[in-house]
Design an enzyme around this catalytic site. Structure first.
Site, PDB file in Angstrom:
ATOM      1  N   ARG A   8    -118.848  -2.266 -24.515  1.00 12.70           N
ATOM      2  CA  ARG A   8    -117.675  -1.762 -23.817  1.00 12.70           C
ATOM      3  C   ARG A   8    -118.170  -1.298 -22.447  1.00 12.70           C
ATOM      4  O   ARG A   8    -118.973  -0.376 -22.356  1.00 12.70           O
ATOM      5  CB  ARG A   8    -117.016  -0.619 -24.595  1.00 12.70           C
ATOM      6  CG  ARG A   8    -116.336  -1.088 -25.864  1.00 12.70           C
ATOM      7  CD  ARG A   8    -115.664   0.050 -26.612  1.00 12.70           C
ATOM      8  NE  ARG A   8    -116.641   0.977 -27.175  1.00 12.70           N
ATOM      9  CZ  ARG A   8    -116.310   2.111 -27.806  1.00 12.70           C
ATOM     10  NH1 ARG A   8    -115.048   2.458 -27.926  1.00 12.70           N
ATOM     11  NH2 ARG A   8    -117.240   2.888 -28.321  1.00 12.70           N
ATOM     12  N   ASP A  58    -115.785   4.959 -22.782  1.00 11.14           N
ATOM     13  CA  ASP A  58    -115.114   6.246 -22.571  1.00 11.14           C
ATOM     14  C   ASP A  58    -115.485   6.850 -21.212  1.00 11.14           C
ATOM     15  O   ASP A  58    -115.866   8.011 -21.108  1.00 11.14           O
ATOM     16  CB  ASP A  58    -115.475   7.238 -23.690  1.00 11.14           C
ATOM     17  CG  ASP A  58    -115.418   6.629 -25.067  1.00 11.14           C
ATOM     18  OD1 ASP A  58    -114.512   5.811 -25.306  1.00 11.14           O
ATOM     19  OD2 ASP A  58    -116.275   6.959 -25.907  1.00 11.14           O
ATOM     20  N   HIS A  69    -109.325   4.167 -23.078  1.00 12.66           N
ATOM     21  CA  HIS A  69    -110.045   5.421 -22.847  1.00 12.66           C
ATOM     22  C   HIS A  69    -110.338   5.611 -21.356  1.00 12.66           C
ATOM     23  O   HIS A  69    -111.468   5.664 -20.911  1.00 12.66           O
ATOM     24  CB  HIS A  69    -111.330   5.505 -23.649  1.00 12.66           C
ATOM     25  CG  HIS A  69    -111.732   6.928 -23.884  1.00 12.66           C
ATOM     26  ND1 HIS A  69    -111.763   7.499 -25.125  1.00 12.66           N
ATOM     27  CD2 HIS A  69    -112.032   7.916 -23.012  1.00 12.66           C
ATOM     28  CE1 HIS A  69    -112.108   8.778 -25.022  1.00 12.66           C
ATOM     29  NE2 HIS A  69    -112.268   9.051 -23.731  1.00 12.66           N
ATOM     30  N   ASN A 114    -105.125   8.791 -37.640  1.00 14.37           N
ATOM     31  CA  ASN A 114    -106.389   9.413 -37.247  1.00 14.37           C
ATOM     32  C   ASN A 114    -106.203  10.601 -36.315  1.00 14.37           C
ATOM     33  O   ASN A 114    -106.899  11.605 -36.432  1.00 14.37           O
ATOM     34  CB  ASN A 114    -107.276   8.384 -36.547  1.00 14.37           C
ATOM     35  CG  ASN A 114    -107.820   7.353 -37.497  1.00 14.37           C
ATOM     36  OD1 ASN A 114    -107.179   6.996 -38.474  1.00 14.37           O
ATOM     37  ND2 ASN A 114    -109.017   6.852 -37.209  1.00 14.37           N
ATOM     38  N   GLU A 140    -105.293   8.860 -28.636  1.00 14.04           N
ATOM     39  CA  GLU A 140    -106.536   9.543 -28.266  1.00 14.04           C
ATOM     40  C   GLU A 140    -106.816   9.327 -26.782  1.00 14.04           C
ATOM     41  O   GLU A 140    -106.045   8.693 -26.062  1.00 14.04           O
ATOM     42  CB  GLU A 140    -107.701   9.021 -29.111  1.00 14.04           C
ATOM     43  CG  GLU A 140    -108.052   7.554 -28.862  1.00 14.04           C
ATOM     44  CD  GLU A 140    -109.200   7.041 -29.723  1.00 14.04           C
ATOM     45  OE1 GLU A 140    -109.551   7.713 -30.721  1.00 14.04           O
ATOM     46  OE2 GLU A 140    -109.737   5.964 -29.403  1.00 14.04           O
TER      47      GLU A 140
END
Length: 314
Positions: free
Chosen positions: A291, A14, A258, A157, A194
């Site tokens: 990640r 992120d 992200h 979600n 998101e």
């Protein structure tokens, strides 16, 4: 020249990079332990890799924001530094979701990496449900808040919502939903929209966002509106029917997403994102630390649309 296939910073998901008027790049991201907010800064993008890091805020031992600190973003709004982030009271899942809400910390110093920060509390959207991934942006004199949240009565979600702000901690509008997961590439594993990020160019405002589960299915979609349109009107926004950035198995770049946007030292637009180098994840992908943060140049086509290209390739 950016090393597009080599992580800029390993094990940072992120990722968010902000280039400030002081000439420094500021970096924050989710840390694998999900226990606080880490900052670093450097004069160059490449310099962020070796820059000293500081945990400027640690979660408390208990309470509503005492676990799973996710997706911090650092912004300079109206003369002060803010980090917006999501946190949960525990790792308990209720109704198939974690229990995150959105919060902010503030710093008034010139160098926010070495200074003290103040916890400012929750950002209240008026909807009491799972929410995360807040970002802010200014447009035509207004400060906007853009985030992901579980919508009442809507499958999945999270959807993307937008509102104007009366100050960097307070919304002055009822939330307006801009997109929900509905296309096949937005609903693989989980129904998710998101991680919104904003970039402007060629007379438009663009919102990138991430969709589907956080494994190799994770990918990036795109919305855009005319820069003079009413950004609070969902009809002002066009959603592209296909993802603009997705797994590139040839380069072993899986589940890119992200993202955030910044600029190179030469003023080129830069895409910042995370991805994994493998798909053999043991257990829940959320607990896999690998990640990594990557960067690549973001180009533009003749129609004024951003060209994301493929992860791991220039």
């Amino acid at each position: 020249m950016l090393n597009t296939h080599i992580p800029l910073i390993p094990q940072r998901a992120d990722p968010f990079i902000y280039k400030h008027s002081d000439g420094y790049y500021y970096f924050t991201a989710s840390v694998p332990e999900y226990d606080g907010i880490e900052l670093r800064r450097a004069k160059t993008l490449a310099g962020l890799a070796q820059a000293d890091t500081r945990m400027v805020w640690l979660k408390p031992d208990q309470g509503s924001y005492s676990d799973l600190i996710w997706a911090p973003e650092i912004h300079f709004n109206q003369g002060a530094w803010y980090v917006y982030f999501a946190a949960a009271p525990s790792r308990e899942i209720k109704d198939e979701l974690f229990q995150h809400r959105m919060y902010a910390i503030r710093c008034d110093a010139d160098n926010p990496v070495t200074a003290d920060w103040t916890f400012e509390g929750q950002i209240d959207t008026g909807i009491d449900s799972f929410c995360l991934d807040a970002t802010t942006f200014e447009h035509q004199g207004e400060l906007y808040y853009l985030w992901a949240q579980k919508g009442p009565g809507i499958r999945g979600n999270s959807n993307l919502y937008i509102a104007r702000m009366s100050d960097p901690l307070t919304l002055k509008d009822e939330p307006v939903m801009l997109t929900k997961p509905e296309l096949d590439w937005e609903t693989r594993g989980f129904w998710v929209n998101e991680g919104p990020a904003v970039i402007k160019g060629h007379g438009r405002v663009f919102i990138s966002y991430s969709a589907s589960a956080t494994d190799e299915n994770y990918c990036v979609g795109l919305l855009y509106a005319d820069e003079n349109a009413d950004l609070m009107d969902p009809a002002s926004w066009t959603k592209l029917p296909k993802p603009v950035f997705q797994t590139n198995a040839e380069m072993k770049m899986f589940g890119p997403g992200h993202n955030s946007f910044t600029q190179s030292e030469e003023g080129e637009d830069v895409l910042v994102y995370h991805a994994r180098n493998y798909t053999e994840i043991e257990g829940d992908p959320l607990w896999d630390p690998n990640r990594h943060t990557f960067t690549k140049i973001l180009n533009w086509d003749k129609d004024g649309l951003p060209v994301f290209g493929k992860p791991g390739q220039a």
